[in-house]
Scaffold this motif. Structure first.
Motif, PDB file in Angstrom:
ATOM      1  N   GLY A   1      15.064  77.362  45.142  1.00 26.13           N
ATOM      2  CA  GLY A   1      15.062  77.232  46.592  1.00 26.13           C
ATOM      3  C   GLY A   1      15.363  78.569  47.227  1.00 26.13           C
ATOM      4  N   ALA A   2      15.226  78.602  48.532  1.00 29.56           N
ATOM      5  CA  ALA A   2      15.485  79.832  49.274  1.00 29.56           C
ATOM      6  C   ALA A   2      16.965  80.183  49.181  1.00 29.56           C
ATOM      7  CB  ALA A   2      15.067  79.657  50.729  1.00 29.56           C
TER       8      ALA A   2
ATOM      9  N   ARG B   1      18.261  80.798  43.526  1.00 26.87           N
ATOM     10  CA  ARG B   1      17.222  81.797  43.750  1.00 26.87           C
ATOM     11  C   ARG B   1      16.565  82.080  42.415  1.00 26.87           C
ATOM     12  NH1 ARG B   1      19.016  87.824  44.298  1.00 26.87           N
ATOM     13  NH2 ARG B   1      19.011  87.510  42.044  1.00 26.87           N
ATOM     14  N   PRO B   2      15.240  82.036  42.353  1.00 25.89           N
ATOM     15  CA  PRO B   2      14.582  82.184  41.051  1.00 25.89           C
ATOM     16  C   PRO B   2      14.650  83.608  40.507  1.00 25.89           C
ATOM     17  CG  PRO B   2      12.956  82.029  42.809  1.00 25.89           C
ATOM     18  CD  PRO B   2      14.285  81.740  43.436  1.00 25.89           C
TER      19      PRO B   2
ATOM     20  N   GLY C   1      20.596  78.481  52.413  1.00 23.97           N
ATOM     21  CA  GLY C   1      19.352  77.979  51.854  1.00 23.97           C
ATOM     22  C   GLY C   1      19.512  76.730  51.014  1.00 23.97           C
ATOM     23  N   ARG C   2      20.686  76.525  50.411  1.00 25.37           N
ATOM     24  CA  ARG C   2      20.847  75.387  49.501  1.00 25.37           C
ATOM     25  C   ARG C   2      20.561  74.070  50.194  1.00 25.37           C
ATOM     26  NH1 ARG C   2      20.237  71.717  47.140  1.00 25.37           N
ATOM     27  NH2 ARG C   2      21.365  70.768  45.400  1.00 25.37           N
ATOM     28  N   ARG C   3      20.997  73.918  51.444  1.00 21.76           N
ATOM     29  CA  ARG C   3      20.909  72.611  52.095  1.00 21.76           C
ATOM     30  C   ARG C   3      19.622  72.438  52.906  1.00 21.76           C
ATOM     31  NH1 ARG C   3      26.029  70.907  50.654  1.00 21.76           N
ATOM     32  NH2 ARG C   3      27.480  72.652  50.463  1.00 21.76           N
ATOM     33  N   LEU C   4      18.652  73.325  52.650  1.00 26.58           N
ATOM     34  CA  LEU C   4      17.306  73.032  53.139  1.00 26.58           C
ATOM     35  C   LEU C   4      16.760  71.791  52.444  1.00 26.58           C
ATOM     36  CD1 LEU C   4      15.826  76.630  53.299  1.00 26.58           C
ATOM     37  CD2 LEU C   4      15.968  75.054  55.221  1.00 26.58           C
ATOM     38  N   PHE C   5      17.268  71.522  51.257  1.00 28.71           N
ATOM     39  CA  PHE C   5      16.901  70.311  50.526  1.00 28.71           C
ATOM     40  C   PHE C   5      18.013  69.276  50.650  1.00 28.71           C
ATOM     41  CE2 PHE C   5      14.118  73.423  48.654  1.00 28.71           C
ATOM     42  CZ  PHE C   5      12.926  72.722  48.527  1.00 28.71           C
ATOM     43  N   TRP C   6      17.623  68.046  50.559  1.00 30.57           N
ATOM     44  CA  TRP C   6      18.506  66.897  50.813  1.00 30.57           C
ATOM     45  C   TRP C   6      18.789  66.154  49.505  1.00 30.57           C
ATOM     46  CZ3 TRP C   6      13.805  68.295  52.376  1.00 30.57           C
ATOM     47  CH2 TRP C   6      12.703  67.636  51.823  1.00 30.57           C
TER      48      TRP C   6
END
Length: 757
Positions: free
Chosen positions: A545-546, A461-462, A423-428
């Motif tokens: 993030g997810a 993860r929140p 999930g971490r690299r869903l964001f750039w």
């Protein structure tokens, strides 16, 4: 390790795994083939439409209606969103040396996807697995929603297109051989990378590829093999990249040899989302050995150096005044209070005699991938070229172009295999930050985040709060209510392209995404009468993030604790109680397997106990039985684990076992000891020595994993392994210690001296 089986000696009969809602009825498919003439054969294929037939559920006294995720889960939605571009998704190229090259339009982050997809290609083409090359595809905007790696949908979404393209290539090669030999193509076979005639003649694929590519273009009917004919798929295979990984030969982003790439690091604010007010000693830092440039960017102060060591020294030496962040006044207790207030109350607020109420708190958890959030960027001459781990490369390309004021066509995003993610690299964040530094300095930038950067300013993860209420009847559950609140989870990557990402940024848009993901992933697998699941979010602006099995880990772990407590209240055995209330035989099969292989109910010494739990998600299901040593409640240790998984049709059983094993390790971590402490707007944890993810000493030496033979098409794999293991660990801990866990991780002291901010 014993072989997977559905035989059930505990009950004296053969147990058939039922298809359930997952399975589909498939009609014939035709594949429209198009190709480009040349020295290599390149084909792609378009699938027909699948038709689905629902399965049946077992009858129980208090049946539950199907929940949204039973009918259509998040993976289904992602697959459907990619249907319009499915024909463009996958191409197979056969070169003149007989090798097969196929670019993978999903990202490999260590989950074994490259190996599984290469197995599908090798299966359809009848070639050895080591003859398939599977590089990662760069950002391909023409795929729209169809290049996002997430939601356990990668194998599910490429299974058909990959087989179709490979089958079409095989048919084309047979047609070329038939043309050469003047024989009917339907009388030819393929084996070991060759086309073979009944009279013994044969030709290698490399010999035929030029002819196959130059034959007249026409519609071609090509049928992939039925699963009954699979020889490679379904057999355990080692990862195709394993040797390179363990020997250090594998190339990650920071290993890339990009001409003129210059090391850079960033001094970050002392609170989340803080800003730069003033750099007080820029001239002094510029004069330090090896420092090439200093630049203020949105996320801090970047230093470019001749080496990373020099850049780090300079970053540490910076004297910066910082503006406020978004959560400067919040610490753990304040976040917990906000979540409790945000969680919708149960009605009535006081439970009645036939009701059982539960509340659970979960700390935020770092993704903590082995490879930090690093990237390479070259922004010069009105163009940009970026390298890094990107699970949503299309929207990364579009957003980086927007940020730099360039046309998307002038930005190239190369997807590089990353060392961990979930999930971490869903964001750039890394690629965008590297591009900003490159634009500001006019240099090719090789950006490295430190471990502390990744822990404190990476995504997590929140934190979450859960309320459950079980309303009981005689020997049954009449109603299950589950109300939860999470710190706002960032979904602004959308479905992997800029339109849905922009929609998530609109007022209420992000919460709409959160509700959709929650509804399409979280479900109760039990017939507990009327089931209600409600998500709310606390609008706390943190880096979220997810994280693996996004909402399901804490939601389903909490429910599995509730199940144990209800079973005890009703005087039932936890395993037998679950078995009675699960909805179908496919679910019961994995539960039976772990109970049998783990010798459920066996006598253990004082301070030791067993725990058992079940989970179903993304058309797959698993059960987990653990044994725990809880003699010291502050240092418990899982000593044994037995896990069974049903993924439908298994592509690579060895890879699936690895997924379940990693899920167990994640569950041990987040259930017992790993999380982030927030203190005045920043996580205290800054390294692996402080973030207590499970080590070898925390891992059981006795682990048995069974992949049950499934039917239909593959289910999702990545998310599945954590929730059941977390529930089993929590339940075992409660039995071993007599302490009912309600806050996770269970043991969570600040037993370290935090690094300076």
């Amino acid at each position: 390790m014993a072989s997977p089986t559905t035989d059930d000696p505990m009950r004296g009969r053969h147990r058939t795994v039922q298809p359930g809602l997952r399975d589909a009825v498939f009609g014939r498919r035709k594949f429209l083939v198009y190709l480009a003439a040349g020295s290599t054969l390149t084909v792609a294929a378009k699938l027909g439409i699948d038709t689905f037939a629902p399965g049946s559920a077992s009858a129980v006294p208090t049946p539950s209606l199907p929940q949204p995720a039973d009918l259509q889960d998040l993976g289904d939605v992602l697959i459907l969103s990619g249907k319009p571009t499915e024909a463009l998704l996958f191409t197979v190229e056969i070169t003149e040396d007989g090798r097969v090259r196929a670019e993978l339009p999903r990202m490999e982050v260590g989950q074994g996807l490259t190996t599984a997809v290469a197995m599908l290609v090798a299966e359809e083409l009848d070639i050895p697995l080591d003859q398939v090359d599977m590089p990662l595809a760069p950002a391909r905007p023409e795929l729209l929603f169809n290049q996002l790696t997430g939601g356990s949908n990668s194998i599910r979404s490429v299974y058909g297109p990959v087989r179709a393209a490979a089958a079409a290539a095989r048919a084309r090669l047979q047609a070329a051989a038939a043309d050469r030999w003047g024989v009917p193509a339907d009388g030819l076979n393929t084996e070991n990378g060759r086309v073979v005639a009944t009279d013994g003649r044969s030709a290698g694929y490399g010999e035929l590829t030029r002819l196959a590519a130059s034959l007249p273009i026409r519609e071609l009917v090509a049928r992939p093999k039925p699963p009954s004919e699979f020889k490679l798929v379904g057999t355990p295979q080692p990862r195709v990249d394993a040797r390179a990984m363990v020997t250090g030969a594998f190339t990650y982003t920071l290993d890339l040899d990009i001409p003129d790439a210059t090391p850079a690091m960033v001094r970050r604010p002392p609170t989340i989302n803080g800003t730069v007010d003033e750099v007080h000693n820029e001239d002094d830092v510029r004069a330090m050995p090896g420092v090439l440039d200093v630049a203020v960017i949105e996320t801090g102060v970047a230093v470019v150096g001749e080496t990373f060591g020099q850049a780090l020294d300079a970053v540490t030496a910076l004297d910066v005044s910082w503006g406020p962040g978004t959560v400067d006044d919040l610490s753990d207790e304040g976040i917990r209070d906000a979540l409790r207030k945000t969680t919708l109350p149960l009605i009535p607020p006081i439970s009645l005699p036939n009701q059982m109420d539960f509340e659970f708190d979960w700390a935020p958890i770092s993704h903590a991938p082995m490879e930090t959030n690093s990237a390479v960027a070259d922004v010069r001459g009105g163009k940009a070229e970026v390298w890094g781990g990107m699970k949503s490369p299309i929207v990364a390309q579009q957003q980086i172009a927007k940020e730099l004021g360039l046309l998307p066509g002038n930005v190239t995003c190369h997807v590089v295999q990353a060392g961990g993610s979930f999930g971490r690299r869903l964001f750039w964040d890394g690629p965008l930050e590297a591009a900003r530094i490159s634009k500001a300095t006019g240099r090719v930038i090789k950006l490295m985040w430190s471990r502390t950067d990744d822990m404190r300013h990476g995504r997590a993860r929140p934190a979450a709060h859960h309320r459950f209420r079980a309303t009981l009847g005689p020997d049954t559950v009449l109603r299950l209510e589950h109300h939860t609140a999470f710190v706002e989870t960032d979904w602004t990557h959308g479905l992997g392209e800029i339109l849905s990402a922009t929609a998530a940024e609109l007022p209420g848009g992000n919460f709409g995404f959160a509700q959709t993901v929650f509804m399409l992933t979280v479900k109760s697998p039990y017939n507990f009468g009327a089931v209600e699941q409600v998500l709310t979010e606390a609008p706390i602006k943190m880096h979220t993030g997810a994280w693996r099995s996004v909402y399901s880990v804490s939601s389903r772990c909490g429910e599995e604790i509730v199940v144990d407590a209800v079973a005890e209240k009703l005087g039932k055995d936890p395993y037998e109680f679950r078995r009675a209330f699960l909805k179908n035989d496919a679910q019961r099969a994995v539960l039976d397997k772990v109970a049998e292989e783990g010798d459920w109910g066996r006598s253990l010494d004082d301070g030791f106990a067993q725990g058992i739990a079940f989970h179903e998600e993304y058309r797959s299901r698993t059960a987990c039985l653990v044994e725990i040593d809880g003699r010291d409640p502050h240092a418990p240790r899982v000593t044994k684990a037995v896990i069974a998984g049903d993924y439908g049709l298994p592509i690579n059983p060895r890879g699936l076992k690895a997924q379940l094993l990693s899920g167990l390790t994640d569950a041990i971590s987040v259930t017992l000891q790993a999380g982030l402490h927030i203190d005045k707007g920043l996580p205290l944890e800054g390294s692996y020595s402080q973030f207590h993810y499970a080590r070898q000493a925390n891992s059981p030496t006795d682990v048995q994993i069974f992949i049950l033979p499934g039917e239909g098409e593959p289910g999702g794999a990545g998310e599945l392994g954590v929730p059941a293991a977390a529930g089993a660990i929590a339940n075992a801990y409660a039995r071993a210690t007599g302490i009912a866990p309600r806050s996770f991780p269970i043991n969570f002291p600040v037993d370290f001296e935090p690094f300076p901010r």
